[in-house]
Design a protein around this motif. Structure first.
Motif, mmCIF file in Angstrom:
data_model
loop_
_atom_site.group_PDB
_atom_site.id
_atom_site.type_symbol
_atom_site.label_atom_id
_atom_site.label_comp_id
_atom_site.label_asym_id
_atom_site.label_seq_id
_atom_site.Cartn_x
_atom_site.Cartn_y
_atom_site.Cartn_z
ATOM 1 N N MET A 260 0.748 -1.131 0.040
ATOM 2 C CA MET A 260 0.111 -0.074 -0.065
ATOM 3 C C MET A 260 0.960 1.203 0.071
ATOM 4 N N THR A 261 0.560 2.164 -0.717
ATOM 5 C CA THR A 261 1.354 3.457 -1.002
ATOM 6 C C THR A 261 0.163 4.647 -0.683
ATOM 7 N N VAL A 262 0.507 5.774 0.063
ATOM 8 C CA VAL A 262 0.000 6.672 0.310
ATOM 9 C C VAL A 262 1.013 7.963 -0.446
ATOM 10 N N VAL A 263 0.055 8.868 -1.132
ATOM 11 C CA VAL A 263 0.816 9.934 -1.928
ATOM 12 C C VAL A 263 0.247 11.213 -0.967
ATOM 13 N N ALA A 264 0.809 12.208 -1.146
ATOM 14 C CA ALA A 264 0.413 13.550 -0.729
ATOM 15 C C ALA A 264 -0.710 14.055 -1.013
ATOM 16 N N GLU A 265 -1.461 14.546 -0.042
ATOM 17 C CA GLU A 265 -2.774 15.239 -0.660
ATOM 18 C C GLU A 265 -2.508 16.440 -1.931
ATOM 19 N N GLY A 266 -3.184 16.528 -2.831
ATOM 20 C CA GLY A 266 -2.880 17.390 -3.857
ATOM 21 C C GLY A 266 -1.822 16.850 -4.913
ATOM 22 N N ALA A 267 -1.358 15.678 -4.718
ATOM 23 C CA ALA A 267 -0.381 15.266 -5.565
ATOM 24 C C ALA A 267 -1.229 14.769 -6.886
ATOM 25 N N SER A 268 -0.135 14.926 -8.135
ATOM 26 C CA SER A 268 -0.785 14.588 -9.424
ATOM 27 C C SER A 268 0.121 13.545 -10.074
ATOM 28 N N LYS A 269 -0.564 13.052 -11.219
ATOM 29 C CA LYS A 269 0.506 11.910 -11.719
ATOM 30 C C LYS A 269 1.063 12.529 -12.989
ATOM 31 N N THR A 270 2.111 11.936 -13.252
ATOM 32 C CA THR A 270 3.133 12.609 -14.318
ATOM 33 C C THR A 270 2.408 12.330 -15.718
ATOM 34 N N GLU A 271 3.085 12.707 -16.758
ATOM 35 C CA GLU A 271 2.327 12.521 -18.152
ATOM 36 C C GLU A 271 2.377 11.237 -18.273
ATOM 37 N N GLY A 272 3.303 10.216 -17.658
ATOM 38 C CA GLY A 272 3.310 8.748 -18.046
ATOM 39 C C GLY A 272 2.340 7.982 -17.350
ATOM 40 N N GLY A 273 1.703 8.900 -16.465
ATOM 41 C CA GLY A 273 0.570 8.131 -15.600
ATOM 42 C C GLY A 273 1.066 7.582 -14.042
ATOM 43 N N HIS A 274 2.193 7.911 -13.699
ATOM 44 C CA HIS A 274 2.711 7.409 -12.588
ATOM 45 C C HIS A 274 2.836 8.620 -11.350
ATOM 46 N N TRP A 275 3.015 8.316 -10.277
ATOM 47 C CA TRP A 275 3.018 9.267 -9.105
ATOM 48 C C TRP A 275 4.502 9.593 -9.261
#
Length: 105
Positions: free
Chosen positions: A1-16
Motif C-alpha cells: 500500500m502506498t499513500v501519496v501527498a494530498e494534492g499530488a498529481s500523476k506525471t504525464e506517463g501516468g505515474h506518481w
C-alpha cells in the motif's frame, strides 16, 4: 500500500512522482524478504519516503522505518502483532491495528 501527498498529481506517463510518496506498507513473503529489507528499503530511504512499514508474518511483528537519511532510515521501531502501530506523530497521522494480523511459522 502506498499513500501519496494530498494534492499530488500523476506525471504525464501516468505515474506518481516519488517526491509525493509519504507512506509505503508491505507484507513480506519468504521470497521477498531480502528485497523488502534490503534494496527496497534503501530505495525508499534514498527517495526520502518518510514512513516505510514492513509487516513480517514470519517474525510476527511490524518494522516501522522513519527519518530517512541518505540511503537508510535513522529510526526503526519494532511492534509485535497484537499491539497498535502508532503513526500519529508522522505524516501518516493514524494508528494501525495489528490485532488481526496472522503470524506464520
Amino acid at each position: 500500500m502506498t499513500v501519496v501527498a494530498e494534492g499530488a498529481s500523476k506525471t504525464e506517463g501516468g505515474h506518481w512522482s516519488y517526491e509525493d510518496v509519504e507512506f509505503v506498507a508491505e507484507v513480506i513473503s519468504k521470497g521477498t524478504a531480502a528485497n523488502d529489507y534490503g534494496p527496497k528499503k534503501t530505495a525508499y530511504a534514498t527517495a526520502e519516503v518518510p514512513v516505510y512499514v514492513i509487516a513480517d508474518p514470519y517474525q510476527g511483528r511490524c518494522h516501522i522505518y522513519t527519518d530517512p537519511k541518505g540511503s537508510d532510515y535513522e529510526v526503526e521501531t519494532r511492534v509485535p502483532f497484537g499491539k497498535d502501530v502508532d503513526l500519529t506523530d508522522t505524516v501518516v497521522g493514524l494508528t494501525l491495528k495489528t490485532d488481526e494480523f496472522p503470524a506464520t511459522d
